[in-house]
Design a protein around this motif. Structure first.
Motif, PDB file in Angstrom:
ATOM      1  N   LYS A 206       0.839  -1.206   0.000  1.00 61.75           N
ATOM      2  CA  LYS A 206       0.000   0.000   0.000  1.00 61.75           C
ATOM      3  C   LYS A 206       0.869   1.249   0.000  1.00 61.75           C
ATOM      4  O   LYS A 206       0.614   2.205  -0.741  1.00 61.75           O
ATOM      5  N   ARG A 207       1.930   1.239   0.829  1.00 61.89           N
ATOM      6  CA  ARG A 207       2.806   2.403   0.903  1.00 61.89           C
ATOM      7  C   ARG A 207       3.642   2.571  -0.363  1.00 61.89           C
ATOM      8  O   ARG A 207       3.942   3.692  -0.765  1.00 61.89           O
ATOM      9  N   LEU A 208       4.004   1.447  -0.997  1.00 65.79           N
ATOM     10  CA  LEU A 208       4.737   1.537  -2.263  1.00 65.79           C
ATOM     11  C   LEU A 208       3.881   2.218  -3.329  1.00 65.79           C
ATOM     12  O   LEU A 208       4.366   3.061  -4.089  1.00 65.79           O
ATOM     13  N   VAL A 209       2.608   1.840  -3.365  1.00 62.85           N
ATOM     14  CA  VAL A 209       1.681   2.440  -4.332  1.00 62.85           C
ATOM     15  C   VAL A 209       1.485   3.926  -4.039  1.00 62.85           C
ATOM     16  O   VAL A 209       1.422   4.754  -4.963  1.00 62.85           O
ATOM     17  N   GLN A 210       1.435   4.267  -2.759  1.00 61.19           N
ATOM     18  CA  GLN A 210       1.203   5.661  -2.363  1.00 61.19           C
ATOM     19  C   GLN A 210       2.485   6.498  -2.387  1.00 61.19           C
ATOM     20  O   GLN A 210       2.427   7.721  -2.268  1.00 61.19           O
ATOM     21  N   GLY A 211       3.628   5.806  -2.510  1.00 62.29           N
ATOM     22  CA  GLY A 211       4.903   6.518  -2.517  1.00 62.29           C
ATOM     23  C   GLY A 211       5.380   6.938  -1.148  1.00 62.29           C
ATOM     24  O   GLY A 211       6.217   7.835  -1.003  1.00 62.29           O
ATOM     25  N   THR A 212       4.857   6.267  -0.089  1.00 65.07           N
ATOM     26  CA  THR A 212       5.225   6.633   1.278  1.00 65.07           C
ATOM     27  C   THR A 212       6.043   5.549   1.972  1.00 65.07           C
ATOM     28  O   THR A 212       6.327   5.665   3.168  1.00 65.07           O
ATOM     29  N   GLU A 213       6.425   4.507   1.254  1.00 62.39           N
ATOM     30  CA  GLU A 213       7.206   3.428   1.839  1.00 62.39           C
ATOM     31  C   GLU A 213       8.578   3.945   2.264  1.00 62.39           C
ATOM     32  O   GLU A 213       9.210   4.744   1.550  1.00 62.39           O
ATOM     33  N   ARG A 214       9.027   3.505   3.438  1.00 62.10           N
ATOM     34  CA  ARG A 214      10.329   3.940   3.933  1.00 62.10           C
ATOM     35  C   ARG A 214      11.447   3.346   3.092  1.00 62.10           C
ATOM     36  O   ARG A 214      11.491   2.151   2.851  1.00 62.10           O
ATOM     37  N   LYS A 215      12.380   4.177   2.674  1.00 62.90           N
ATOM     38  CA  LYS A 215      13.513   3.703   1.894  1.00 62.90           C
ATOM     39  C   LYS A 215      14.658   3.295   2.804  1.00 62.90           C
ATOM     40  O   LYS A 215      14.742   3.731   3.950  1.00 62.90           O
ATOM     41  N   LEU A 216      15.507   2.450   2.292  1.00 61.39           N
ATOM     42  CA  LEU A 216      16.666   1.984   3.041  1.00 61.39           C
ATOM     43  C   LEU A 216      17.531   3.176   3.447  1.00 61.39           C
ATOM     44  O   LEU A 216      17.898   4.004   2.627  1.00 61.39           O
ATOM     45  N   GLY A 217      17.805   3.263   4.749  1.00 59.73           N
ATOM     46  CA  GLY A 217      18.648   4.350   5.238  1.00 59.73           C
ATOM     47  C   GLY A 217      17.880   5.517   5.806  1.00 59.73           C
ATOM     48  O   GLY A 217      18.452   6.357   6.502  1.00 59.73           O
TER      49      GLY A 217
END
Length: 224
Positions: free
Chosen positions: A205-216
């Motif tokens: 869901k967050r990947l689709v919304q662009g809110t997924e936490r990135k590494l680091g």
């Protein structure tokens, strides 16, 4: 065939109890903390690394790999050769044992069926079940490379994880598409994928919304 079904169920159950050994939870307890109340609340490797540092994360990762390797390799190298099983039946039995491990890891009964997301143990099952041929070795290498590239380019660990689990059906198609057990292999492979995607529903869901936490990134979000 009845015996094979009984053994498949038995290995599924045995794998489940191996999977129930929640390494991150016990490592946290040994360090005086409940990992479920820290970070993302997940008991997997990423949250262990995030909340307990490199040592805690490393032990969690190693323990999760070990609990997957023990039953799957025992089925592949001890039980199946003893029973005189063919290569395709051996692969299928190993998949059932591995599936049990993933289910146990994801849904440990003594933690209210709230466990990890099963990517590390799934990766161990992929190695244990498919490293019996050149095709398997190449697929494992490509899968690892793809994971590293996806994470390096996008910095989304969850995205790389969701791609890795597709190694199950890919290997089944490449190696055993002519086997009479192939339909069952595909069904079991798709169960691995379904479990991974269910446990990563929030990440998706967050990947689709662009809110997924990135590494680091420092902001805490569930991603392991």
């Amino acid at each position: 065939m009845t015996h094979e079904i009984l053994f498949a169920v038995l290995f599924l159950v045995i794998g489940y109890f191996f999977g129930c050994f929640s390494t991150g939870y016990f490592v946290g307890k040994m360090n005086g903390t409940d990992i479920r109340s820290q970070g993302s609340g997940n008991i997997g490797t990423t949250n262990a690394l995030r909340t307990m540092g490199a040592k805690g994360g490393g032990i969690t990762f190693g323990g999760d790999l070990l609990k997957a390797f023990i039953p799957t390799l025992a089925v592949r190298f001890i039980f199946c050769p003893h029973m005189g099983y063919s290569a395709d039946m051996t692969y299928l039995m190993t998949l059932f044992a591995g599936l049990g491990v993933v289910i146990g890891h994801n849904f440990p009964f003594y933690l209210g069926f709230k466990g990890g997301k099963g990517i590390a143990v799934s990766a161990a099952v992929i190695v244990a079940s498919s490293s019996d041929s050149v095709v398997g070795a190449v697929m494992i290498g490509i899968g690892l490379l793809v994971f590293i590239l996806v994470v390096a380019v996008t910095r989304y660990v969850s995205l790389g994880s969701l791609i890795v689990v597709w190694c199950f059906p890919v290997y089944s198609v490449l190696r055993y598409r002519d086997s009479c057990y192939f339909p069952v292999m595909i069904v079991v492979s798709l169960i691995f994928i379904t479990l991974a995607y269910i446990k990563h529903a929030g990440n998706i869901k967050r990947l689709v919304q662009g809110t997924e936490r990135k590494l680091g990134e420092k902001k805490e979000k569930e991603n392991d």
